[in-house]
Write a protein that holds these residues in place. Structure first.
Motif, PDB file in Angstrom:
ATOM      1  N   UNK A 164      62.444  60.913  37.661  1.00 24.14           N
ATOM      2  CA  UNK A 164      63.517  59.948  37.898  1.00 24.14           C
ATOM      3  C   UNK A 164      62.932  58.582  38.231  1.00 24.14           C
ATOM      4  N   UNK A 165      61.859  58.572  39.025  1.00 27.88           N
ATOM      5  CA  UNK A 165      61.215  57.302  39.371  1.00 27.88           C
ATOM      6  C   UNK A 165      60.737  56.580  38.123  1.00 27.88           C
ATOM      7  N   UNK A 166      60.210  57.338  37.172  1.00 29.93           N
ATOM      8  CA  UNK A 166      59.735  56.732  35.916  1.00 29.93           C
ATOM      9  C   UNK A 166      60.900  56.138  35.133  1.00 29.93           C
ATOM     10  N   UNK A 167      62.019  56.843  35.078  1.00 28.95           N
ATOM     11  CA  UNK A 167      63.191  56.327  34.378  1.00 28.95           C
ATOM     12  C   UNK A 167      63.728  55.065  35.051  1.00 28.95           C
TER      13      UNK A 167
ATOM     14  N   UNK B 107      61.976  52.890  36.724  1.00 30.33           N
ATOM     15  CA  UNK B 107      61.058  51.780  36.384  1.00 30.33           C
ATOM     16  C   UNK B 107      61.407  51.189  35.014  1.00 30.33           C
ATOM     17  N   UNK B 108      61.793  52.042  34.089  1.00 32.62           N
ATOM     18  CA  UNK B 108      62.197  51.555  32.768  1.00 32.62           C
ATOM     19  C   UNK B 108      63.485  50.737  32.859  1.00 32.62           C
ATOM     20  N   UNK B 109      64.416  51.201  33.683  1.00 31.65           N
ATOM     21  CA  UNK B 109      65.644  50.430  33.897  1.00 31.65           C
ATOM     22  C   UNK B 109      65.327  49.069  34.503  1.00 31.65           C
ATOM     23  N   UNK B 110      64.380  49.051  35.445  1.00 31.57           N
ATOM     24  CA  UNK B 110      63.992  47.788  36.084  1.00 31.57           C
ATOM     25  C   UNK B 110      63.386  46.833  35.062  1.00 31.57           C
TER      26      UNK B 110
ATOM     27  N   UNK C  76      69.275  51.034  49.955  1.00 30.00           N
ATOM     28  CA  UNK C  76      68.163  50.989  49.002  1.00 30.00           C
ATOM     29  C   UNK C  76      66.967  51.790  49.515  1.00 30.00           C
ATOM     30  N   UNK C  77      66.679  51.700  50.800  1.00 29.81           N
ATOM     31  CA  UNK C  77      65.558  52.454  51.370  1.00 29.81           C
ATOM     32  C   UNK C  77      65.807  53.961  51.269  1.00 29.81           C
ATOM     33  N   UNK C  78      67.036  54.381  51.528  1.00 32.90           N
ATOM     34  CA  UNK C  78      67.347  55.813  51.455  1.00 32.90           C
ATOM     35  C   UNK C  78      67.213  56.343  50.029  1.00 32.90           C
ATOM     36  N   UNK C  79      67.669  55.554  49.057  1.00 30.01           N
ATOM     37  CA  UNK C  79      67.527  55.977  47.660  1.00 30.01           C
ATOM     38  C   UNK C  79      66.057  56.018  47.267  1.00 30.01           C
TER      39      UNK C  79
ATOM     40  N   UNK D  23      64.547  59.274  48.365  1.00 28.75           N
ATOM     41  CA  UNK D  23      64.951  60.395  47.526  1.00 28.75           C
ATOM     42  C   UNK D  23      64.246  60.365  46.175  1.00 28.75           C
ATOM     43  N   UNK D  24      64.106  59.172  45.615  1.00 27.47           N
ATOM     44  CA  UNK D  24      63.469  59.026  44.304  1.00 27.47           C
ATOM     45  C   UNK D  24      61.985  59.356  44.375  1.00 27.47           C
ATOM     46  N   UNK D  25      61.359  59.069  45.510  1.00 28.62           N
ATOM     47  CA  UNK D  25      59.916  59.302  45.661  1.00 28.62           C
ATOM     48  C   UNK D  25      59.554  60.767  45.440  1.00 28.62           C
TER      49      UNK D  25
END
Length: 286
Positions: free
Chosen positions: A252-255, A257-260, A239-242, A245-247
């Motif tokens: 992608x980070x915004x998408x 957040x929507x999934x979350x 999870x930390x590695x992903x 990468x997302x940062x």
């Protein structure tokens, strides 16, 4: 003529067979990764195999990239051919454990004969319960616990699975070899359960969270008890590695957040699901 070769016959009492296949439904290596994790953890050794020669297409027209998945494996070092290997379909078993593991490659042809060989093995060793572990890509974010779906050979099995917080699949489309195995199990007096973990569609790497989610259902259902501390550490690192990468990818980070948000609203919107979520996370009482 059977292609099943049995190397040894340990004494087993009402064993469970746990199945993993490469290829179809092995996203994030959840199917094969779960079986290999159990093989290593239990120190299981080869018990039997299904010879591969009649079940695979090794040569198709197309580019190297397109046909690579069909060809046998080879290893060449400094000009010397060190290894040539056909697809493997092996059964494993650990001494003193009433669990058999199967690691195979879904056959390209002669599905019926392949399944007949699997069920011949079940008959030879008195196996009456089979569990397949697989995965599909979906809308579960990597920051949340994967959803787990199930399909079964018999309606009565659903009640046995309810305590593990699974969902029962609704699906129409291309079938897998495990679908044929499930239909066959119904006619052979064998119970079969398919545990399918939903993994993030935007992550292609091996997914330890998917493997852990499968094991949290599989182990108690199969009557196994194993510590998963090593897998927990891998999940945290994954999870930390992903996250790193997302940062670097704000869109992608915004998408994600929507999934979350959708994931959390689904959990919180259903009282029974929320109670189950609390129970699984050890928060029965605040």
């Amino acid at each position: 003529m059977s292609r099943l070769i049995i190397y040894r016959r340990p004494v087993l009492q009402d064993p469970v067979l746990i199945v993993g296949f490469t290829g179809w439904m092995d996203g994030g290596s959840v199917s094969t990764g779960t079986v290999m994790y159990l093989r290593d953890k239990l120190q299981a050794e080869i018990l039997a195999q299904i010879e591969p020669y009649d079940f695979y297409i090794f040569n198709l027209p197309g580019s190297m990239e397109e046909v690579a998945q069909f060809r046998p494996y080879t290893l060449i070092r400094e000009g010397l051919v060190r290894e040539f290997r056909y697809p493997q379909n092996h059964f494993f078993c650990a001494d003193g454990k009433n669990v058999v593991l199967f690691f195979g490659k879904e056959p390209n042809i002669r599905w019926r004969e392949y399944v007949d060989d699997v069920f011949l093995f079940l008959k030879e060793f008195g196996v009456r319960r089979v569990v397949f572990v697989g995965s599909v890509s979906g809308l579960t974010p990597h920051t949340r616990e994967p959803r787990v779906y199930c399909s079964v050979s018999d309606e009565a099995l659903k009640e046995k699975l309810l305590p593990y917080g699974v969902r029962f699949s609704n699906y129409e489309g291309p079938a897998s070899i495990t679908t044929l195995m499930t239909v066959t199990a119904r006619t052979k007096g064998v119970e079969m359960v398919n545990i399918v973990v939903e993994i993030p569609m935007y992550v292609q790497a091996t997914n330890p969270k998917g493997i852990r989610a499968a094991l949290r259902v599989l182990l108690p259902f199969a009557g196994l008890s194993l510590p998963l501390d090593d897998l927990d550490a891998l999940c945290d690192e994954f999870e930390k590695n992903i996250d790193k990468l997302v940062a670097d990818r704000p869109e992608l980070a915004d998408q994600i957040r929507k999934l979350e948000e959708n994931y959390d609203q689904e959990i919180l919107g259903d009282e029974e699901s929320f109670r189950e979520w609390l129970r699984r996370h050890g928060i029965d009482k605040l």
